[in-house]
Write a protein that holds these residues in place. Sequence first.
Motif, mmCIF file in Angstrom:
data_model
loop_
_atom_site.group_PDB
_atom_site.id
_atom_site.type_symbol
_atom_site.label_atom_id
_atom_site.label_comp_id
_atom_site.label_asym_id
_atom_site.label_seq_id
_atom_site.Cartn_x
_atom_site.Cartn_y
_atom_site.Cartn_z
ATOM 1 N N VAL A 64 50.538 25.603 -2.711
ATOM 2 C CA VAL A 64 49.869 24.390 -3.180
ATOM 3 C C VAL A 64 49.990 24.395 -4.690
ATOM 4 C CG1 VAL A 64 47.705 23.127 -3.364
ATOM 5 C CG2 VAL A 64 48.220 24.376 -1.274
ATOM 6 N N ALA A 65 50.519 23.322 -5.233
ATOM 7 C CA ALA A 65 50.590 23.213 -6.692
ATOM 8 C C ALA A 65 49.316 22.545 -7.176
ATOM 9 C CB ALA A 65 51.793 22.389 -7.089
ATOM 10 N N GLU A 66 48.720 23.136 -8.195
ATOM 11 C CA GLU A 66 47.517 22.539 -8.788
ATOM 12 C C GLU A 66 47.893 21.964 -10.138
ATOM 13 O OE1 GLU A 66 44.130 25.194 -9.159
ATOM 14 O OE2 GLU A 66 43.245 23.911 -10.695
ATOM 15 N N LEU A 67 47.706 20.672 -10.310
ATOM 16 C CA LEU A 67 48.006 20.016 -11.588
ATOM 17 C C LEU A 67 46.690 19.568 -12.189
ATOM 18 C CD1 LEU A 67 50.648 19.691 -9.800
ATOM 19 C CD2 LEU A 67 51.119 17.675 -11.175
ATOM 20 N N GLY A 68 46.452 19.951 -13.394
ATOM 21 C CA GLY A 68 45.187 19.548 -13.998
ATOM 22 C C GLY A 68 45.093 20.040 -15.416
ATOM 23 N N ASN A 69 43.966 19.774 -15.976
ATOM 24 C CA ASN A 69 43.741 20.183 -17.338
ATOM 25 C C ASN A 69 42.976 21.499 -17.310
ATOM 26 O OD1 ASN A 69 42.737 20.506 -19.941
ATOM 27 N ND2 ASN A 69 42.728 18.282 -20.271
ATOM 28 N N GLU A 70 43.609 22.539 -17.784
ATOM 29 C CA GLU A 70 43.009 23.865 -17.676
ATOM 30 C C GLU A 70 41.648 23.920 -18.367
ATOM 31 O OE1 GLU A 70 45.476 27.865 -17.374
ATOM 32 O OE2 GLU A 70 45.027 27.321 -19.439
ATOM 33 N N LYS A 71 41.507 23.159 -19.436
ATOM 34 C CA LYS A 71 40.255 23.237 -20.213
ATOM 35 C C LYS A 71 39.081 22.579 -19.487
ATOM 36 C CE LYS A 71 42.774 23.365 -24.483
ATOM 37 N NZ LYS A 71 43.454 22.472 -25.405
ATOM 38 N N LEU A 74 37.809 22.651 -14.242
ATOM 39 C CA LEU A 74 36.769 23.087 -13.318
ATOM 40 C C LEU A 74 35.755 21.985 -13.049
ATOM 41 C CD1 LEU A 74 35.998 26.742 -14.349
ATOM 42 C CD2 LEU A 74 36.939 25.914 -12.190
ATOM 43 N N LYS A 75 35.582 21.121 -14.032
ATOM 44 C CA LYS A 75 34.552 20.089 -13.886
ATOM 45 C C LYS A 75 35.106 18.803 -13.291
ATOM 46 C CE LYS A 75 31.724 21.751 -17.686
ATOM 47 N NZ LYS A 75 31.430 21.550 -19.099
ATOM 48 N N ASN A 76 36.397 18.723 -13.133
ATOM 49 C CA ASN A 76 36.992 17.454 -12.712
ATOM 50 C C ASN A 76 37.004 17.283 -11.204
ATOM 51 O OD1 ASN A 76 37.478 16.740 -15.298
ATOM 52 N ND2 ASN A 76 39.623 17.343 -15.308
ATOM 53 N N PRO A 77 36.809 16.055 -10.751
ATOM 54 C CA PRO A 77 37.030 15.782 -9.335
ATOM 55 C C PRO A 77 38.505 16.019 -8.994
ATOM 56 C CG PRO A 77 35.995 13.917 -10.434
ATOM 57 C CD PRO A 77 36.425 14.867 -11.500
ATOM 58 N N ALA A 78 38.769 16.204 -7.727
ATOM 59 C CA ALA A 78 40.142 16.548 -7.343
ATOM 60 C C ALA A 78 40.660 15.638 -6.236
ATOM 61 C CB ALA A 78 40.202 17.993 -6.896
ATOM 62 N N ILE A 79 41.986 15.595 -6.171
ATOM 63 C CA ILE A 79 42.688 14.819 -5.145
ATOM 64 C C ILE A 79 43.547 15.814 -4.381
ATOM 65 C CG2 ILE A 79 44.312 12.918 -4.751
ATOM 66 C CD1 ILE A 79 41.962 12.083 -6.472
ATOM 67 N N PHE A 80 43.531 15.705 -3.077
ATOM 68 C CA PHE A 80 44.436 16.561 -2.313
ATOM 69 C C PHE A 80 45.572 15.716 -1.745
ATOM 70 C CE2 PHE A 80 46.333 19.039 0.917
ATOM 71 C CZ PHE A 80 46.267 20.321 0.408
ATOM 72 N N THR A 113 41.902 16.776 -10.948
ATOM 73 C CA THR A 113 42.758 17.901 -10.574
ATOM 74 C C THR A 113 43.516 17.468 -9.327
ATOM 75 O OG1 THR A 113 41.138 19.446 -11.428
ATOM 76 C CG2 THR A 113 42.740 20.324 -9.852
ATOM 77 N N TRP A 114 44.792 17.728 -9.309
ATOM 78 C CA TRP A 114 45.624 17.321 -8.167
ATOM 79 C C TRP A 114 46.104 18.575 -7.439
ATOM 80 C CZ3 TRP A 114 47.107 12.056 -7.369
ATOM 81 C CH2 TRP A 114 46.677 11.175 -8.372
ATOM 82 N N TYR A 115 45.879 18.598 -6.156
ATOM 83 C CA TYR A 115 46.455 19.675 -5.339
ATOM 84 C C TYR A 115 47.563 19.062 -4.499
ATOM 85 C CZ TYR A 115 42.238 22.257 -6.583
ATOM 86 O OH TYR A 115 41.232 22.886 -7.270
ATOM 87 N N ILE A 116 48.754 19.604 -4.634
ATOM 88 C CA ILE A 116 49.893 19.035 -3.894
ATOM 89 C C ILE A 116 50.519 20.107 -3.005
ATOM 90 C CG2 ILE A 116 52.121 17.873 -4.067
ATOM 91 C CD1 ILE A 116 51.294 16.879 -6.820
ATOM 92 N N LEU A 117 50.557 19.805 -1.722
ATOM 93 C CA LEU A 117 51.214 20.703 -0.760
ATOM 94 C C LEU A 117 52.506 20.023 -0.318
ATOM 95 C CD1 LEU A 117 51.462 23.009 1.270
ATOM 96 C CD2 LEU A 117 49.636 22.000 2.602
ATOM 97 N N PRO A 118 53.662 20.548 -0.738
ATOM 98 C CA PRO A 118 54.921 19.804 -0.527
ATOM 99 C C PRO A 118 55.386 19.699 0.925
ATOM 100 C CG PRO A 118 55.304 21.785 -1.870
ATOM 101 C CD PRO A 118 53.844 21.743 -1.577
ATOM 102 N N THR A 119 55.029 20.625 1.759
ATOM 103 C CA THR A 119 55.243 20.440 3.203
ATOM 104 C C THR A 119 54.355 21.427 3.926
ATOM 105 O OG1 THR A 119 56.742 20.550 5.095
ATOM 106 C CG2 THR A 119 57.297 21.972 3.247
ATOM 107 N N LEU A 120 53.757 20.961 5.029
ATOM 108 C CA LEU A 120 52.875 21.845 5.793
ATOM 109 C C LEU A 120 53.670 22.604 6.850
ATOM 110 C CD1 LEU A 120 49.947 22.742 6.337
ATOM 111 C CD2 LEU A 120 49.688 20.759 7.830
ATOM 112 N N ASN A 121 54.889 22.160 7.080
ATOM 113 C CA ASN A 121 55.658 22.783 8.158
ATOM 114 C C ASN A 121 57.075 23.122 7.698
ATOM 115 O OD1 ASN A 121 56.474 23.726 10.613
ATOM 116 N ND2 ASN A 121 55.896 21.893 11.778
ATOM 117 N N PRO A 122 57.207 24.105 6.794
ATOM 118 C CA PRO A 122 58.551 24.437 6.306
ATOM 119 C C PRO A 122 59.484 24.908 7.430
ATOM 120 C CG PRO A 122 56.932 26.079 5.584
ATOM 121 C CD PRO A 122 56.162 24.945 6.190
ATOM 122 N N ASP A 123 58.913 25.559 8.441
ATOM 123 C CA ASP A 123 59.761 26.010 9.566
ATOM 124 C C ASP A 123 60.503 24.822 10.165
ATOM 125 O OD1 ASP A 123 58.433 28.342 9.085
ATOM 126 O OD2 ASP A 123 57.597 28.587 11.102
#
Lengths: 664, 577
Positions: A64-71, A74-80, A113-123
């Motif tokens: 899962v790639a996490e994109l966000g502002n490191e500073k 922690l306080k930011n809402p997130a999108i999955f 904060t954005w959490y991006i999962l590029p594929t759930l089924n790599p197999d």
Amino acid sequence: MYSEKLKILCLSAILLVCLNMLTAQNYPTPDELKTSFENLAKSNQGKVKIHPLAVSPGGNQLIVAELGNEKTGLKNPAIFVLADPEGTNPMAAYASTILARMILKDEKNLNFTWYILPTLNPDALKNYFSKVLWKNPRNATVFNDDQDEVADEDGPDDLNHDGFITQMRVKDPLGTMMIDETDKRLLRRADPAKGEKGIYTVYTEGIDNDNDGTYNEDPPGGVNTGVNFPHLFKPFTTTAGLWPGSTPEVYALMKFIFQRPEIAASFVMGNTNFCLVPPEGGRKSTVDYNKIVIPDNMLESFNAEKGKTYTITELIELLQPYIEDDFEITPAMIINVLGLGEIINPLSEDVTWYKELSDQYKVYLKKSGFDLERLGPEKAKDGSFELWSYYHLGVPAFSFNFFTLPAYKAEKKDSSGISTAKLEAMKGEDFTALGEDVILKILKENNAAEKYKPLEVIEMVKSGKTTPKQLSAMLKAMPKPKSDSTLKALISFSDKNLKGKGYIDWQPYKHPVLGDVEIGGAVPFTLNVPPFAWADSLINLQLPWIFTLVDKLPQVKFAKYEVKDLGKDVWQIEIWVENTKYLPFPTAMGQQNRNAAPCILTLEADSLEFLSGYKRTPVRALGGLKATKLTFIVRLTRGKAIKASLESKSMGNDSLEIKLQPSK
Amino acid sequence: MKTLILHINLILLPLIGAAQITVPLRFDRYNTYQEVVESVKALNKAYPSLTKAVLVGKSEEGREIWALEINNPVTGEAKDKPGVYADGNIHGNEIQGGEVVLYLADYLLKNYGKIPNITKIVDRNAFYLIPVVNVDGRFHFMADGHTMNSSRSLRIPVDDDKDGLFDEDGYEDLDGDGNICRMRIKDPNGKYRTDPREPRLMVRVKEGEKGEWTILSYEGIDNDQDGKLNEDAEGYVDANRNWGFDWHPNYVEPGSGRFPFEGVGLRDIADYMKNRPNIIVVYAFHNFGGMYLRGPSNKDLGELIKEDIAVYDLLGKNAEKIVPGYKYLVSYKDLYPTTGDFTEFTHQVFGAYGFVAELYMRDQETYVKGSEAERKPSDPDPDNPNSREIERLKFNDNLANGTLFKNWTPFKHPVYGDIEIGGWIKYSTRMPHTFMLPDLVHRNAEAVIYAASQTPEITLELIGTKKLEGNLYQVDVRLKNTRAIPSMSYHAVKQKLYTKDILKLSGAKVVAGGEITDRYNNKVRYKKYKPEIQFLQVPGYGISEFRFLVEDASSVNLSYESVKAGKRTLTINLKKT
């Protein structure tokens, strides 16, 4: 010197990979997706980091790639964002890399904060890149589909070595299929009632590897990760898995998401499109928590009246006087005792904003010149991530499918020329002006039931009983000979855009067991994956809508406050807390499942004493663009100030200084 | 010198507080979590050739979950024998389930080679015994202050009161006696007054009566200062609502967790069982109520298949006789509906017959003479709502020397001021006094032993061979089950949970083969493809017969392989017949 060289070497390597991505001729493989995000993390330190999520049964590492502002992260809402839940949509998986770049382009996107999962089924996604193309959504779990002595021993075979698993048709006295007269390459089911006789039986291309009389009934692989989630999980089926979350990809994902209460919304890029077509209702359900009838044998326990309907709150009120003082009855207890069951249709409050946003999206797409006359997206499957997000997480769940085939338009001269999409946008008078003949054609083209006659329909529209929009919805709901129209769309698309390469015309083949057969049919993935060269423009056209939606996610703010002097250092404080955005906190479904972390209003000052209210007050719901008022009575020396703060995991934070002086 | 003493003390330290575990185990006491683990290891050490101690997994707080496996390798590998699984204490406060499972292990092992019946089942079955499932719950129940109902949950923090804080307002053992009892405060406007029949009890005041007490809740303070007492204690995630079949979220099934197998230890146990597909019966020991419960646990699942019900009936009705006063019931309709529970999961997903045993001995907590002792105290006297409690207090006074009830004792509460703390202690009410424990553990262990004796016992025998024209031989064989439980459940067959039993003929080309449906009228359901491999189920006390037509050969080999009922082979010499 040496290290300098090494640095240059590394940079060149990264550049090379990037260039590869830029000049790629095909969708990225699961490994390339992973590398692409890892490189993004390297070149965007402080903004992008990679979380290992799970290792698939086939040994592929999910990230899962996490994109966000490191500073402020922690306080930011997130999108999955979950791309490619089933491993069958390489375009959706690729879109995850485009999304990441879009997000990083504009600093304000990193307020989330954005959490991006590029594929759930790599197999399964790897199948797209194998020598023989076959759409198989199963991961590498071994599953014995036919319950014989061996597992995964009878999958399809590319008999004619054309690189595709297509179909075999064989002449068979018991056959049910016949050639479709509109296009000889197509087959359709024969209708004996109309005096038609089937001549073909159709199989998936392959041999009966295990000699049990059945073709390709135990293909390699096991679980489709896209249907292994708990909402409406279907046990005892071949691809759902032994239990919800039985496969490590899905289990790890559920855990990952629940560990992050800041996740305010979920987006799927795959085969459904909740942005365009809101989650489907109409499932058979007796669950209506606002109209509960108490069964006869429990009337006495509830002190309820026979036949009367109650809400859950009313039932709690009925019971509470009979329960010990220190025991609190919760809605869940009522639902449990009465066996009311889970909510399985989207709640009307949520459908309202889903529909509104869908209408806005259609306008957006039209403005962008996107042709809406396409085949519809897939419906969300039972056990899917999409349904789980909405029903179990309780967040607004959106999804995109970036490509479906252009709808098949009959090229006959006598076509009505009016699609359901066109019909939907029509005014009543324009519709009636079409006249009886054209309307008859529209009805026929959409398989309308015999009872709908053009004259009656015109009358209904004229009298205002129905509108073209409602009529369009009704026609869309009419049962369609699905495979036919889909295949017609496919073959037409293939002819026009793929030089016929999307559909293989039937070729004779000598089958070792069936004898003379013909092999042909749709090339796997033609339905949902366009040529790679089209991908960027299609994604770039549709995906930016995600930022419009994200901008509508609830945000909590102090609206105003009022202070009233009650004398002797006692004060009444009224505080209005508002949601400044369109979407509610949480969704109506989220209010039912109570999973959202509450927003907490805290009032602090030295020697602050609460006469009414508490230091911490949870705000558990805030409608879209709505406010709520909270009242406190406190004692504090005149002239002092109270620090008020709002802390929400998913709606942001706000703070305020309340001066203890009467409001004007 | 001082250093030496300190050193010796440090060495001795781990032994203090934990009783020395010796084999055979003792059952006149409740074991701590650590003692349970020591017991498993001690049994393994004492019977190394018959047992394995297996680390199944770890809990939320990192405690180890241990299984003791009993199998005699001389009579075959464990996986080739019908598996009998038993566990206990899935709810942290229901500790005596752990003792039942330990007793079962101890009893089987100490009597192996001494009691023929026990020797037989140990030789014929594989036992998978997990005394304590909720290891954190048991540990805390015994180590910390608790009510008889608390420390039940898995140690997964949950924000029960939805205030953004997790598990922040649990009980406090204010008087430090290891129990969380009731707090009451003198209050002339209270809803309760002292029961004139028994000063330790209270009764609700009636209209026009003067109050005396207000019950404040259980021992504790309002840690999060929200005006509510003890409303967000540990969890709550119910380890028996978090399994992956018919799981429903919290708002439908309180305590089900946020997703199936959120409990990491439960997931480890599910994997453990998945890797032991031979498990065919499952017993889960809980308290309380005196019940052996079968599924379905929820009416929406529909009734079980009638042949499977017959198996449950046999085992359940037997349990009713083994444990006096216990009732064999159907979970959803005779108790209450539940979802996501363990035995439903084992029945539905693994095809293993599962019972929940609700341990109970309160009916034996009496202090009355003669025939009165047999009176069931189920319905309290309407004029004397405390009649049952008064009787229990007499039991407490005369048989437990007052150790089960804490007399009301004054206490200075930091917020309420002068209050009293008192009531039933955590080791009361839901579990028997330790003097009664040997009876409880033996009777309930016998229910499992009976089930083990009814697991399938399959024989593979030749009915006859016949030479036919054209160099063909007809070979008729029979699979026979001499026990009540079928070789696989009817549910497993219906839902295709796993491969059916396989009967395979090798050593000659099989021309035709199939199940004999009517031997007397020569009717055979021939299998169209691969006739040398037949798929089947052998019913309880039933037979399954097959006919093979094979080409000329001197002998043929038959092998039977069942996921749950073991393997059998048979060589048939065709030329001799």
